[in-house]
Design a protein around this motif. Structure first.
Motif, PDB file in Angstrom:
ATOM      1  N   CYS A 138       0.791  -1.235   0.000  1.00 24.82           N
ATOM      2  CA  CYS A 138       0.000   0.000   0.000  1.00 24.82           C
ATOM      3  C   CYS A 138       0.822   1.283   0.000  1.00 24.82           C
ATOM      4  N   LEU A 139       1.899   1.337   0.778  1.00 25.01           N
ATOM      5  CA  LEU A 139       2.635   2.580   0.976  1.00 25.01           C
ATOM      6  C   LEU A 139       3.635   2.828  -0.145  1.00 25.01           C
ATOM      7  N   ASP A 140       4.196   4.053  -0.161  1.00 22.76           N
ATOM      8  CA  ASP A 140       5.295   4.296  -1.099  1.00 22.76           C
ATOM      9  C   ASP A 140       6.493   3.462  -0.666  1.00 22.76           C
ATOM     10  N   GLU A 141       7.429   3.264  -1.588  1.00 23.48           N
ATOM     11  CA  GLU A 141       8.502   2.292  -1.359  1.00 23.48           C
ATOM     12  C   GLU A 141       9.343   2.603  -0.128  1.00 23.48           C
ATOM     13  N   LEU A 142       9.711   3.865   0.062  1.00 24.11           N
ATOM     14  CA  LEU A 142      10.583   4.202   1.184  1.00 24.11           C
ATOM     15  C   LEU A 142       9.917   3.887   2.512  1.00 24.11           C
ATOM     16  N   ASP A 143       8.682   4.346   2.716  1.00 21.08           N
ATOM     17  CA  ASP A 143       7.998   4.085   3.982  1.00 21.08           C
ATOM     18  C   ASP A 143       7.729   2.595   4.169  1.00 21.08           C
ATOM     19  N   ALA A 144       7.379   1.901   3.087  1.00 23.24           N
ATOM     20  CA  ALA A 144       7.103   0.461   3.177  1.00 23.24           C
ATOM     21  C   ALA A 144       8.333  -0.298   3.667  1.00 23.24           C
ATOM     22  N   ILE A 145       9.491   0.027   3.107  1.00 19.04           N
ATOM     23  CA  ILE A 145      10.711  -0.685   3.491  1.00 19.04           C
ATOM     24  C   ILE A 145      11.183  -0.245   4.874  1.00 19.04           C
ATOM     25  N   CYS A 146      10.946   1.016   5.249  1.00 20.26           N
ATOM     26  CA  CYS A 146      11.248   1.454   6.617  1.00 20.26           C
ATOM     27  C   CYS A 146      10.472   0.605   7.630  1.00 20.26           C
ATOM     28  N   VAL A 147       9.194   0.376   7.361  1.00 18.02           N
ATOM     29  CA  VAL A 147       8.369  -0.440   8.256  1.00 18.02           C
ATOM     30  C   VAL A 147       8.895  -1.869   8.296  1.00 18.02           C
ATOM     31  N   ALA A 148       9.198  -2.430   7.133  1.00 19.40           N
ATOM     32  CA  ALA A 148       9.707  -3.807   7.086  1.00 19.40           C
ATOM     33  C   ALA A 148      11.030  -3.920   7.830  1.00 19.40           C
ATOM     34  N   ASP A 149      11.936  -2.964   7.612  1.00 19.23           N
ATOM     35  CA  ASP A 149      13.225  -2.978   8.308  1.00 19.23           C
ATOM     36  C   ASP A 149      13.023  -2.993   9.822  1.00 19.23           C
ATOM     37  N   ALA A 150      12.137  -2.122  10.317  1.00 15.08           N
ATOM     38  CA  ALA A 150      11.925  -2.004  11.763  1.00 15.08           C
ATOM     39  C   ALA A 150      11.338  -3.283  12.346  1.00 15.08           C
ATOM     40  N   ALA A 151      10.337  -3.853  11.667  1.00 16.62           N
ATOM     41  CA  ALA A 151       9.709  -5.076  12.177  1.00 16.62           C
ATOM     42  C   ALA A 151      10.692  -6.240  12.183  1.00 16.62           C
ATOM     43  N   LEU A 152      11.491  -6.346  11.127  1.00 16.27           N
ATOM     44  CA  LEU A 152      12.477  -7.426  11.051  1.00 16.27           C
ATOM     45  C   LEU A 152      13.581  -7.225  12.083  1.00 16.27           C
ATOM     46  N   HIS A 153      14.027  -5.980  12.264  1.00 13.14           N
ATOM     47  CA  HIS A 153      15.104  -5.704  13.214  1.00 13.14           C
ATOM     48  C   HIS A 153      14.671  -6.027  14.644  1.00 13.14           C
ATOM     49  N   ARG A 154      13.422  -5.730  14.971  1.00 14.86           N
ATOM     50  CA  ARG A 154      12.922  -6.005  16.316  1.00 14.86           C
ATOM     51  C   ARG A 154      12.578  -7.472  16.516  1.00 14.86           C
ATOM     52  N   GLY A 155      12.599  -8.254  15.467  1.00 13.17           N
ATOM     53  CA  GLY A 155      12.258  -9.661  15.585  1.00 13.17           C
ATOM     54  C   GLY A 155      10.771  -9.911  15.709  1.00 13.17           C
ATOM     55  N   ASP A 156       9.942  -8.930  15.324  1.00 15.62           N
ATOM     56  CA  ASP A 156       8.493  -9.090  15.422  1.00 15.62           C
ATOM     57  C   ASP A 156       7.951 -10.035  14.354  1.00 15.62           C
TER      58      ASP A 156
END
Length: 312
Positions: free
Chosen positions: A142-160
């Motif tokens: 749904c989101l633009d590429e930068l925000d989408a990957i920022c969200v993915a990076d954060a979720a993966l980094h936190r181990g969620d």
């Protein structure tokens, strides 16, 4: 307080602080409890046949009006996954077999409805959400590429969640772009500053390794082309005297180990991809082409340097 009134308030609180009458009213005594709660301003009606506890977050109230769960950017905001743009609409997940229509009491003008065949509820800080894997998958679509990957990076980094869990949700012919974005996500990335810098540099085909452990230095944000250490300094984590000194000691250690360190400020990164690329490109070209970098030719000076450096 009357026991029926207490039970009524407890039921509404269990439903995130907002509920339809048919979810909490179970008989004539409950109807009287509703009237008592409204009179005492323990509950209010945002819409007909709908109750809410005063002070309940407006996002929760609207979400519950649609009997939905927050997803995409709205859920990412609650979960603390950073984005460059604040969500302008409320993103809601509803089952794919349920229709959602606008009405005078359920305005869809500022709502994005995501109809999902898989919807796994959870509650975080009182907010009704879907689980992180579903949040990330929705953002990637749904989101633009930068925000989408920022969200993915954060979720993966936190181990969620994991890439495998998210990938399982990216099915169908409209998921190709989302899958490509997921491939570009990096669990080692710790901030949106790093995400934006990494993507900007990789888009001009530079080799960028993230979260690299360099002996004698520790973990660096990015190692570009194997020798340029790029650190992104947000004010929040680099404003103290102690962090300022630590950053300089790391730069000294990097130079001593044969690396070239450089730092991008939060303002540099916020200025955009062109600014990021220009600063880094100038550093690479300047350092690699420099005719100024050379050891002294004088043997005595060289002995002094080696002695000062602790070398034999």
């Amino acid at each position: 307080m009357d026991i029926k009134l207490e039970l009524l308030l407890e039921r509404v609180a269990t439903l995130n602080g907002a509920a339809y009458d048919d979810e909490v009213v179970r008989g004539a005594q409950d109807k009287r409890a509703v009237e008592a709660a409204l009179a005492a301003e323990l509950l209010y009606r945002p819409a007909p046949r709908f109750l809410a506890i005063p002070g309940t977050d407006p996002r929760i109230v609207k979400c519950r009006q649609f009997r939905a769960h927050l997803t995409c950017a709205s859920a990412a905001e609650v979960l603390g996954y950073p984005m460059w743009g604040k969500p302008k609409s409320l993103h809601l997940a509803v089952p794919s077999n349920r229709g959602v229509r606008s009405s005078p009491h359920r305005d869809l003008s500022d709502v994005v409805v995501h109809r999902k065949t898989q919807l796994t509820p959870m509650t975080v800080d009182g907010f009704p959400l879907v689980v992180p894997a579903e949040v990330v998958a929705c953002c990637l679509k749904c989101l633009d590429e930068l925000d989408a990957i920022c969200v993915a990076d954060a979720a993966l980094h936190r181990g969620d969640t994991t890439k495998a869990e998210v990938a399982e949700l990216l099915t169908g012919r409209y998921s190709a772009k989302a899958k490509q974005r997921l491939e570009r996500a990096e669990p080692a990335t710790r901030s949106p500053l790093e995400t934006r810098t990494r993507l900007a540099l990789r888009d001009i085909n530079l080799s960028v390794d993230t979260g690299v452990i360099v002996e004698g230095i520790g973990e660096v944000d990015m190692l570009v082309e194997g020798w340029l250490i790029v650190e992104t300094d947000g004010w929040e984590f680099h404003s103290s005297n102690e962090q300022f000194a630590l950053d300089r000691h790391r730069d000294q250690a990097a130079l001593a180990a044969g690396y070239v360190p450089m730092r991008l400020t939060g303002q540099d990164v916020a200025a955009g991809e062109e600014r990021i690329r220009r600063i880094v490109a100038q550093a690479i070209l300047g350092a690699a082409r420099s005719v100024r970098v050379a050891l002294p030719q004088n043997p005595g000076i060289m002995r002094n340097l080696c002695r000062a450096a602790g070398a034999r």
